[in-house]
Design a protein around this motif. Structure first.
Motif, PDB file in Angstrom:
ATOM      1  N   MET A 184      10.943   5.913   1.923  1.00  0.00           N
ATOM      2  CA  MET A 184       9.725   6.291   2.637  1.00  0.00           C
ATOM      3  C   MET A 184       9.841   6.008   4.135  1.00  0.00           C
ATOM      4  N   VAL A 185      10.409   4.864   4.488  1.00  0.00           N
ATOM      5  CA  VAL A 185      10.582   4.506   5.902  1.00  0.00           C
ATOM      6  C   VAL A 185      11.487   5.522   6.587  1.00  0.00           C
ATOM      7  N   LEU A 186      12.571   5.904   5.919  1.00  0.00           N
ATOM      8  CA  LEU A 186      13.509   6.848   6.514  1.00  0.00           C
ATOM      9  C   LEU A 186      12.855   8.213   6.711  1.00  0.00           C
ATOM     10  N   TYR A 187      12.110   8.673   5.715  1.00  0.00           N
ATOM     11  CA  TYR A 187      11.460   9.971   5.852  1.00  0.00           C
ATOM     12  C   TYR A 187      10.476   9.963   7.012  1.00  0.00           C
ATOM     13  N   ARG A 188       9.672   8.914   7.101  1.00  0.00           N
ATOM     14  CA  ARG A 188       8.674   8.826   8.173  1.00  0.00           C
ATOM     15  C   ARG A 188       9.358   8.766   9.539  1.00  0.00           C
ATOM     16  N   THR A 189      10.460   8.016   9.622  1.00  0.00           N
ATOM     17  CA  THR A 189      11.138   7.858  10.906  1.00  0.00           C
ATOM     18  C   THR A 189      11.871   9.117  11.324  1.00  0.00           C
ATOM     19  N   VAL A 190      12.575   9.729  10.381  1.00  0.00           N
ATOM     20  CA  VAL A 190      13.384  10.907  10.713  1.00  0.00           C
ATOM     21  C   VAL A 190      12.506  12.113  11.040  1.00  0.00           C
ATOM     22  N   THR A 191      11.501  12.371  10.207  1.00  0.00           N
ATOM     23  CA  THR A 191      10.682  13.577  10.397  1.00  0.00           C
ATOM     24  C   THR A 191       9.509  13.352  11.348  1.00  0.00           C
ATOM     25  N   GLY A 192       9.045  12.104  11.454  1.00  0.00           N
ATOM     26  CA  GLY A 192       7.869  11.829  12.259  1.00  0.00           C
ATOM     27  C   GLY A 192       6.580  12.244  11.589  1.00  0.00           C
ATOM     28  N   ARG A 193       6.639  12.712  10.353  1.00  0.00           N
ATOM     29  CA  ARG A 193       5.460  13.226   9.654  1.00  0.00           C
ATOM     30  C   ARG A 193       4.762  12.140   8.853  1.00  0.00           C
ATOM     31  N   GLU A 194       3.439  12.257   8.786  1.00  0.00           N
ATOM     32  CA  GLU A 194       2.676  11.404   7.881  1.00  0.00           C
ATOM     33  C   GLU A 194       3.057  11.763   6.447  1.00  0.00           C
ATOM     34  N   ILE A 195       2.998  10.774   5.561  1.00  0.00           N
ATOM     35  CA  ILE A 195       3.421  10.989   4.174  1.00  0.00           C
ATOM     36  C   ILE A 195       2.192  11.042   3.275  1.00  0.00           C
ATOM     37  N   ALA A 196       2.059  12.137   2.551  1.00  0.00           N
ATOM     38  CA  ALA A 196       0.997  12.278   1.552  1.00  0.00           C
ATOM     39  C   ALA A 196       1.677  12.668   0.240  1.00  0.00           C
ATOM     40  N   GLY A 197       1.681  11.776  -0.717  1.00  0.00           N
ATOM     41  CA  GLY A 197       2.402  12.040  -1.951  1.00  0.00           C
ATOM     42  C   GLY A 197       3.889  11.830  -1.769  1.00  0.00           C
ATOM     43  N   LEU A 198       4.686  12.562  -2.546  1.00  0.00           N
ATOM     44  CA  LEU A 198       6.136  12.436  -2.453  1.00  0.00           C
ATOM     45  C   LEU A 198       6.661  13.310  -1.326  1.00  0.00           C
ATOM     46  N   PRO A 199       7.617  12.807  -0.549  1.00  0.00           N
ATOM     47  CA  PRO A 199       8.150  13.579   0.587  1.00  0.00           C
ATOM     48  C   PRO A 199       8.871  14.848   0.132  1.00  0.00           C
ATOM     49  N   ASP A 200       8.849  15.833   1.007  1.00  0.00           N
ATOM     50  CA  ASP A 200       9.590  17.070   0.801  1.00  0.00           C
ATOM     51  C   ASP A 200      10.829  17.019   1.692  1.00  0.00           C
ATOM     52  N   PHE A 201      11.996  16.948   1.047  1.00  0.00           N
ATOM     53  CA  PHE A 201      13.233  16.786   1.805  1.00  0.00           C
ATOM     54  C   PHE A 201      13.806  18.109   2.311  1.00  0.00           C
ATOM     55  N   ALA A 202      13.148  19.221   2.008  1.00  0.00           N
ATOM     56  CA  ALA A 202      13.691  20.521   2.400  1.00  0.00           C
ATOM     57  C   ALA A 202      13.865  20.643   3.907  1.00  0.00           C
ATOM     58  N   ALA A 203      12.941  20.024   4.649  1.00  0.00           N
ATOM     59  CA  ALA A 203      12.996  20.135   6.107  1.00  0.00           C
ATOM     60  C   ALA A 203      13.771  18.996   6.756  1.00  0.00           C
ATOM     61  N   GLU A 210       0.841  -1.177   0.000  1.00  0.00           N
ATOM     62  CA  GLU A 210       0.000   0.000   0.000  1.00  0.00           C
ATOM     63  C   GLU A 210       0.886   1.241   0.000  1.00  0.00           C
ATOM     64  N   PRO A 211       0.318   2.377  -0.420  1.00  0.00           N
ATOM     65  CA  PRO A 211       1.087   3.615  -0.331  1.00  0.00           C
ATOM     66  C   PRO A 211       1.218   4.027   1.132  1.00  0.00           C
ATOM     67  N   PRO A 212       2.276   4.694   1.500  1.00  0.00           N
ATOM     68  CA  PRO A 212       3.320   5.222   0.612  1.00  0.00           C
ATOM     69  C   PRO A 212       4.521   4.292   0.460  1.00  0.00           C
ATOM     70  N   TYR A 213       4.528   3.150   1.182  1.00  0.00           N
ATOM     71  CA  TYR A 213       5.761   2.367   1.263  1.00  0.00           C
ATOM     72  C   TYR A 213       6.010   1.493   0.037  1.00  0.00           C
ATOM     73  N   ALA A 214       4.972   1.065  -0.645  1.00  0.00           N
ATOM     74  CA  ALA A 214       5.159   0.299  -1.880  1.00  0.00           C
ATOM     75  C   ALA A 214       5.164   1.258  -3.059  1.00  0.00           C
ATOM     76  N   CYS A 215       6.105   1.095  -3.975  1.00  0.00           N
ATOM     77  CA  CYS A 215       6.191   1.992  -5.128  1.00  0.00           C
ATOM     78  C   CYS A 215       4.996   1.774  -6.051  1.00  0.00           C
ATOM     79  N   PRO A 216       4.661   2.759  -6.907  1.00  0.00           N
ATOM     80  CA  PRO A 216       3.485   2.627  -7.775  1.00  0.00           C
ATOM     81  C   PRO A 216       3.498   1.380  -8.647  1.00  0.00           C
ATOM     82  N   ALA A 217       4.650   1.054  -9.243  1.00  0.00           N
ATOM     83  CA  ALA A 217       4.707  -0.116 -10.122  1.00  0.00           C
ATOM     84  C   ALA A 217       4.417  -1.393  -9.357  1.00  0.00           C
TER      85      ALA A 217
END
Length: 328
Positions: free
Chosen positions: A203-222, A177-184
């Motif tokens: 996706m796992v790293l972004y969720r773990t590091v930022t603690g934010r829910e993921i909607a669409g593609l992550p924003d790495f700016a923060a 399921e999204p966001p952890y499985a890629c579209p293909a």
């Protein structure tokens, strides 16, 4: 806990019996064991009878865990990495089949969402991409890298659950399921690739590091610590080895040569044969009685000289000339 005998087959294909002390089943699918003699801890994953009757696919997942574990052992026999679970044995013929794995360590990364220090964030990235890199070198795509399968002990990850893994290049099946499985992978298009695991790991790293829910593609700016993986969601993602280079982490495959262990390969072949026997006993019996013989290689004819193709025509012309002279 009273010791009890546990009979199973080792990855090399040998049947053994060990005395173990087993914790009570808090989870019907899993429990921890302690070897009485060595004191080592193991994890026993099984399919309970009731669950197997209702969901037969659970047997396939358990068998696949054993197959992938045997494949890793056969190729990483010299230096098995701490990031991956190690297969210790299996019993697929038991009333409640099971696999034995090395003991788990750490906690699911979901317990660390948004709580890691900068140094820990870097270490988490390095260890998770080490795991992806090693799997890719062994031709395996995990397919279920998500917070529930990534464990963290403060120093390195343990990537669990190989039941859904497949071989790189196999046709993709719809999974995840999204966001952890890629579209293909969610759509089941194309063929399995290590890029699928890169997406999931990112996706796992972004969720773990930022603690934010993921909607669409992550924003790495923060998330400055995640800049080395900024393009893992692009149409041309880097390899896990490239990501490790960006993190200034040595390629683990330089010290873990991928090679084949004949004894382990024989054990894996025996496992596949036993699996085939359970699914189609008649086919195995037919193979044993009438083994498939490879066709003998045919010797190639030596090439003919260029003049040979005109020889029949020349003979015919000579005969016609002789016939004409005789009949005059």
């Amino acid at each position: 806990m009273e010791p009890e005998p546990l009979t199973f087959v080792t990855p090399e294909g040998d049947e053994v019996t060990w005395e173990v002390e087993a914790e009570p089943y808090h989870d019907p699918f899993e429990r921890r064991l302690t070897l009485v003699v060595q004191g080592a801890r193991l994890v026993q994953r099984r399919v309970p009878r009731a669950a197997g009757r209702e969901r037969e696919y659970l047997y396939d997942l358990l068998e696949n865990e054993a197959r992938m574990g045997a494949r890793l052992l056969a190729r990483l026999r010299r230096a098995y990495p701490p990031e991956l679970p190690r297969l210790m044995g299996y019993s697929m013929d038991a009333e409640e089949p099971f696999v034995l794995l090395s003991d788990r360590r750490g906690e699911p990364v979901s317990r660390h969402f948004g709580a890691l220090l900068i140094a820990e964030q870097r270490a988490l990235q390095a260890s998770l991409f080490r795991a992806v890199r090693i799997l890719a070198a062994c031709g395996i795509v995990h397919r279920r890298i998500e917070p529930g399968t990534v464990r963290w002990d403060g120093a390195s990850v343990l990537l669990t659950d190989l039941g859904h893994a497949t071989l790189a290049g196999d046709r993709r099946l719809r999974l995840g399921e999204p966001p952890y499985a890629c579209p293909a992978q969610r759509e089941g298009t194309g063929h399995a690739s290590s890029a699928d695991d890169l997406w999931s790991a990112g996706m796992v790293l972004y969720r773990t590091v930022t603690g934010r829910e993921i909607a669409g593609l992550p924003d790495f700016a923060a998330a400055p610590a995640l800049q080395p993986i900024h393009d893992v969601f692009s149409g041309s993602p880097p390899s896990a080895q490239e990501v490790l280079n960006r993190l200034r982490v040595p390629d683990p495959m330089q010290s873990i040569p991928v090679e084949q262990d004949l004894k382990l390969e024989e054990g894996r072949a025996a496992f596949d044969q036993a699996r085939k026997a359970r699914r189609d006993p008649d086919a195995v019996e037919r193979t044993a009685v009438h083994p498939v013989k490879e066709a003998a290689p045919q010797e190639e004819e030596p090439p003919r000289p260029p003049w040979a193709r005109w020889l029949p025509l020349a003979v015919l012309v000579v005969l016609l000339v002789v016939l004409w002279v005789v009949t005059r």
